[in-house]
Design an enzyme around this catalytic site. Structure first.
Site, PDB file in Angstrom:
ATOM      1  N   GLU A  30       0.891  -1.170   0.000  1.00  9.30           N
ATOM      2  CA  GLU A  30       0.000   0.000   0.000  1.00  9.30           C
ATOM      3  C   GLU A  30       0.918   1.206   0.000  1.00  9.30           C
ATOM      4  O   GLU A  30       1.738   1.351   0.916  1.00  9.30           O
ATOM      5  CB  GLU A  30      -0.808   0.058   1.282  1.00  9.30           C
ATOM      6  CG  GLU A  30      -2.070  -0.728   1.319  1.00  9.30           C
ATOM      7  CD  GLU A  30      -2.711  -0.540   2.690  1.00  9.30           C
ATOM      8  OE1 GLU A  30      -3.064   0.602   3.030  1.00  9.30           O
ATOM      9  OE2 GLU A  30      -2.805  -1.525   3.423  1.00  9.30           O
ATOM     10  N   CYS A  42      -2.208   8.424   3.796  1.00  7.44           N
ATOM     11  CA  CYS A  42      -2.120   8.288   2.346  1.00  7.44           C
ATOM     12  C   CYS A  42      -3.481   8.496   1.711  1.00  7.44           C
ATOM     13  O   CYS A  42      -3.586   8.799   0.539  1.00  7.44           O
ATOM     14  CB  CYS A  42      -1.523   6.945   1.963  1.00  7.44           C
ATOM     15  SG  CYS A  42      -2.464   5.586   2.586  1.00  7.44           S
TER      16      CYS A  42
HETATM   17  C1  UN1 Z   1      -2.078   5.167   5.117  1.00  8.78           C
HETATM   18  O1  UN1 Z   1      -2.266   6.336   5.442  1.00  8.78           O
HETATM   19  O2  UN1 Z   1      -0.918   4.714   5.049  1.00  8.78           O
HETATM   20  O3  UN1 Z   1      -8.676   5.076   5.245  1.00  8.78           O
HETATM   21  C2  UN1 Z   1      -3.162   4.217   4.797  1.00  8.78           C
HETATM   22  C3  UN1 Z   1      -7.748   5.589   5.867  1.00  8.78           C
HETATM   23  C4  UN1 Z   1      -6.594   4.737   6.322  1.00  8.78           C
HETATM   24  C5  UN1 Z   1      -5.378   5.054   5.498  1.00  8.78           C
HETATM   25  C6  UN1 Z   1      -4.249   4.149   5.796  1.00  8.78           C
HETATM   26  N1  UN1 Z   1      -6.931   3.350   6.252  1.00  8.78           N
HETATM   27  O4  UN1 Z   1      -7.717   6.782   6.123  1.00  8.78           O
END
Ligand code: UN1
Length: 485
Positions: A244, A278
């Site tokens: 990810e 992210c």
């Molecule tokens: C990340 O920021 O590395 O939906 C991913 C969301 C989180 C994001 C995680 N699951 O805001």
């Protein structure tokens, strides 16, 4: 969820306590030259960490043993770990605030997500048909130092693998605390080992040793590319990379949107967690006809935010993670200021790595070359007839993580969502905070490899692949959880 008063009382004894993190190799805690870990909001010490050496990585690889217990016992242990996490919310909330700069709201959500991952993968593990791959390297980010750290480990363990876990350099203390709870719950010492350290010494070795059978990574797109190269050279062919990575996430607000609701969702999507997700909103497109009034409302709502030390329960926006992050984001803002594109910036508290919520004008997402990982929102306007071009520009970034749409036009939801290559689409709501189980999370293109974390297909990637299905059997399978309203 405990009340704020209970949270405050439970974390209070841990407000000044010193924590520690060291490599945990086959149950033994090793190392003796600890480095300081500091609070990004205050500069005060949180504790000390000993990084793993290259010999420690080798010892861990030699001691690693896939978890031999049956799926039912593994599930029982992971559920017990979930209970222990919940019981230990005092030190966990203290660590999330002090080591990772998490506000209470974010800390509550993060503990919830970590617990959800444990219980969800425990349950899905019971349905697996294939045996584990063997040894998994899990490399996790500082922005979800409990939830993603735990989610990766729980997935690999639920499938029966051994895990070598490398937490982010900025957040080893919460990782060590979590590993202690997982061991206490009954995860065998040889199935879960902790290797704090940097990318060059620990990360590079854990991703280029042929004894490793698969890698789970969350972090930057650039690092994921390096890992993929190292794997191609050193790991057995077919060893999976489950990654990810970054995003360059947009939201479109058209003139039929409810302005109060859109403003609230933009503030949350851009500035909650100090923009360090992210999934966060980076580029907002507002329809030209409503833009002037709408951005005024947005600036007004921003003024309500309290920026400061997340130890205070009233804080909405905490610090960014460290000096390097602060300087990088500041340089980006200063450039925009010089170019006359700085639209709004709140005042910045002193003392820590604070960057106040900021809004910058852009022509469109095409000019944004990279993800700015902080509380900085870029705003562009569009005319209704240019919508197809906006969609093309969003797709052309190559990223495809989250997207937000505020509209009351039914056809538009369908048109826009069908045209976009994005993993998670949110309609008339904020675009952060995916929920394990009901909203699996993951991106397309430069944003990740899939399958989505917290979704039904995730665990199978941690097992030996099933024999190939008959041609066409899986083709065109829609993902019903992609769009959330
Ligand atoms: C990340 O920021 O590395 O939906 C991913 C969301 C989180 C994001 C995680 N699951 O805001």
């Amino acid at each position: 969820v405990p009340t704020l008063a209970r949270i405050d009382a439970a974390r209070e004894p841990h407000g000044k306590a010193e924590f520690s993190a060291q490599p945990i190799l086959a149950g033994k805690v090793v190392g003796a030259t600890p480095k300081k870990v500091v609070n990004p909001a205050t500069g005060a010490s949180v504790g000390r960490v000993t990084d793993a050496t290259k010999e420690d990585v080798d010892t861990a690889l030699k001691s690693a043993k896939p978890w031999a217990a049956g799926a039912a016992e593994r599930a029982t242990v992971l559920n017990r770990a979930a209970d222990l996490y919940e019981e230990n919310f005092g030190p966990i909330f203290a660590l999330l605030a002090r080591e990772a700069g998490k506000t209470q709201m974010d800390a509550v959500a993060e503990l919830r997500e970590a617990v959800d991952f444990l219980r969800y993968y425990a349950a899905r593990g019971l349905e697996l048909k294939q045996p584990p791959l063997g040894i998994f390297t899990c490399i996790s980010p500082w922005n979800f130092p409990l939830a993603i750290f735990t989610g990766q480990i729980a997935a690999a363990l639920a499938a029966g693998n051994a895990v070598l876990a490398k937490p982010a350099e900025q957040t080893p203390l919460i990782a060590a605390h979590a590993v202690a709870l997982l061991h206490k719950a009954g995860v065998p010492a040889s199935a879960l080992q902790l290797l704090p350290g940097d990318g060059a010494t620990v990360g590079a070795r854990l991703t280029s040793d042929p004894r490793v059978n698969g890698i789970c990574f969350t972090g930057s797109t650039e690092t994921a590319m390096l890992i993929r190269k190292a794997m191609a050279r050193h790991l057995a062919p077919g060893a999976p990379l489950i990654a990810e990575t970054g995003g360059l996430n947009a939201m479109i607000v058209d003139s039929t949107a409810l302005p109060e609701q859109a403003v609230r969702d933009i503030v949350a999507s851009s500035f909650q967690s100090a923009g360090q997700r992210c999934s966060a909103l980076r580029c907002l497109y507002v329809q030209e006809d409503i833009a002037a009034h709408f951005t005024d409302m947005l600036f007004g709502a921003m003024e309500e935010l309290t920026v400061g030390d997340p130890w205070h329960l009233a804080t909405d926006v905490g610090p960014v993670i460290d000096e390097e992050a602060e300087q990088g984001i500041r340089a980006h803002i200063e450039k925009a200021r010089r170019e006359g594109r700085l639209l709004r910036q709140l005042s910045t508290p002193r003392g820590g790595h604070f960057v106040a919520p900021t809004v910058i004008r852009v022509k469109g997402i095409a000019e944004m070359k990279r993800e700015i990982f902080g509380p900085v929102l870029h705003v562009a306007t569009f005319d209704a007839e240019d919508l197809p071009k906006v969609i093309d520009d969003i797709n052309a970034t190559g990223y495809g993580l989250t997207f937000g749409l505020h509209t009351r036009i039914d056809n538009r939801v369908q048109e826009v969502t069908e045209a976009l290559h994005v993993g998670n689409i949110y309609v008339n709501r904020n675009q952060i905070g995916a929920v394990v189980g009901s909203q699996p999370f993951g991106g397309e293109g430069l944003s990740g490899t899939g399958p989505k974390a917290g979704g039904p297909e995730y665990l199978a990637r941690f097992t030996k692949p099933e024999p190939a299905p008959a041609a066409g059997a899986a083709a065109g399978k829609a993902d019903p959880a992609r769009i959330q309203a």
